[in-house]
Design a protein around this motif. Structure first.
Motif, short mmCIF file in Angstrom:
data_model
loop_
_atom_site.label_atom_id
_atom_site.label_comp_id
_atom_site.label_asym_id
_atom_site.label_seq_id
_atom_site.Cartn_x
_atom_site.Cartn_y
_atom_site.Cartn_z
N SER A 9 0.92 -1.41 0.19
CA SER A 9 -0.51 0.11 -0.24
C SER A 9 1.23 0.91 0.50
O SER A 9 0.18 2.51 -0.47
CB SER A 9 -0.40 0.09 1.10
OG SER A 9 -0.09 0.08 1.96
N LEU A 10 2.41 0.87 0.30
CA LEU A 10 3.46 2.43 -0.01
C LEU A 10 3.00 3.85 -1.12
O LEU A 10 2.85 3.16 -2.31
CB LEU A 10 4.21 1.91 0.00
CG LEU A 10 5.41 2.68 -0.08
CD1 LEU A 10 5.27 3.78 1.57
CD2 LEU A 10 7.08 2.54 -0.48
N THR A 11 2.47 4.40 -0.56
CA THR A 11 2.54 5.76 -1.29
C THR A 11 3.14 6.99 -0.99
O THR A 11 3.37 7.03 -0.02
CB THR A 11 1.18 6.43 -1.46
OG1 THR A 11 -0.56 4.89 -1.45
CG2 THR A 11 0.42 7.24 -2.30
N ILE A 12 3.68 7.68 -2.32
CA ILE A 12 4.74 8.81 -2.03
C ILE A 12 4.53 9.81 -2.89
O ILE A 12 3.65 9.44 -3.73
CB ILE A 12 5.86 7.93 -1.96
CG1 ILE A 12 6.57 7.11 -1.25
CG2 ILE A 12 7.29 9.68 -2.17
CD1 ILE A 12 8.10 6.54 -1.80
N LYS A 13 4.32 10.82 -2.21
CA LYS A 13 4.03 11.91 -2.64
C LYS A 13 4.74 13.17 -2.97
O LYS A 13 4.61 13.43 -1.56
CB LYS A 13 2.30 12.51 -2.12
CG LYS A 13 1.94 13.60 -3.35
CD LYS A 13 0.03 13.92 -2.57
CE LYS A 13 -0.18 15.42 -3.48
NZ LYS A 13 -1.52 14.83 -3.22
N THR A 14 5.44 13.15 -3.33
CA THR A 14 6.39 14.37 -3.30
C THR A 14 5.47 16.27 -4.18
O THR A 14 5.21 16.15 -5.22
CB THR A 14 7.52 14.60 -3.93
OG1 THR A 14 8.52 13.74 -3.65
CG2 THR A 14 7.86 15.62 -3.57
N SER A 15 5.88 17.68 -3.32
CA SER A 15 4.87 18.35 -4.19
C SER A 15 6.36 19.85 -3.41
O SER A 15 6.78 19.75 -2.48
CB SER A 15 3.28 18.55 -3.05
OG SER A 15 2.79 17.84 -3.69
N HIS A 16 6.37 20.55 -4.35
CA HIS A 16 7.59 21.76 -4.46
C HIS A 16 6.14 22.95 -3.49
O HIS A 16 4.99 22.56 -3.99
CB HIS A 16 7.14 22.34 -5.19
CG HIS A 16 8.74 23.04 -5.76
ND1 HIS A 16 8.93 23.38 -6.36
CD2 HIS A 16 8.99 23.99 -4.79
CE1 HIS A 16 10.20 24.20 -6.11
NE2 HIS A 16 10.44 24.75 -5.06
N ILE A 43 -4.72 7.14 -0.81
CA ILE A 43 -4.69 7.13 -2.22
C ILE A 43 -4.23 5.33 -1.19
O ILE A 43 -4.18 3.85 -1.64
CB ILE A 43 -3.47 7.48 -2.49
CG1 ILE A 43 -4.42 8.06 -3.08
CG2 ILE A 43 -2.37 6.92 -3.72
CD1 ILE A 43 -3.24 9.44 -3.50
N ALA A 44 -3.23 5.21 -0.11
CA ALA A 44 -2.85 3.87 0.11
C ALA A 44 -3.79 2.82 1.02
O ALA A 44 -4.33 1.79 0.70
CB ALA A 44 -2.14 4.39 1.61
#
Length: 173
Positions: A9-16, A43-44
């Motif tokens: 289920s790992l979810t990664i989200k990066t934002s500036h 999401i996860a």
């Protein structure tokens, strides 16, 4: 249903972090970070359940370090524990200064997500199992956190009944 490892289920989200995302101190709005946390947790959870999900609760979010304009914010989330229809999701938020490469954990949170069907009724989810030492540590504390949430929800319902929907000044004499 076949149990799944946490990593699935790992979810990664990066934002500036841009100027519209910040307050008058030049740091990320707390509400914006909370929205990111809810989004990545959903999401996860959906990735684990392979069903639509809704947020049932968010444990306290402690803002540990500021996130400045120009930094990035990276959120990592995965399911740590499941009950019948609910999933506990751990979220860790890390801020990074792209010029200096300095990274700090800026927040952690646990959310409870519930899988729902087309009629928005709760549906069963697969169990989850830990594989790493960190996942085991989170998994082993989940029942205690769930009991705390149950008590907090009970207290919240009691408060809602007590205060109701009337405006506070409407009851003054």
């Amino acid at each position: 249903m076949k149990a799944k490892p946490c990593i699935e289920s790992l979810t990664i989200k990066t934002s500036h972090v841009l100027p519209p995302d910040t307050n008058s101190h030049g740091t990320l709005f707390g509400g914006k970070l909370m929205a990111y946390i809810d989004d990545v947790a959903a999401i996860a959870a959906a990735r684990h359940a392979r069903m639509p999900v809704v947020t049932a609760s968010t444990d306290s979010v402690d803002f540990l370090n500021p996130v400045y304009e120009g930094d990035t914010i990276c959120l990592e989330a995965f399911v740590t524990f499941t009950h019948k229809t609910s999933m506990e999701v751990f979220v860790k938020a890390i801020t990074e200064n792209l010029l200096s490469s300095k990274r700090k954990v800026c927040a952690t949170a646990f959310l409870t997500m519930v899988a729902v069907d087309e009629e928005k009724k709760p549906v069963p989810v697969p169990q989850v199992f830990p594989e790493t030492e960190e996942e085991e540590w989170l998994h082993s504390g989940a029942k205690k956190r769930a009991e705390y949430r149950r008590q907090r929800r009970h207290d919240s319902k009691e408060m809602a009944e007590k205060f109701g929907t009337d405006l506070p000044w409407s009851k003054r004499k």
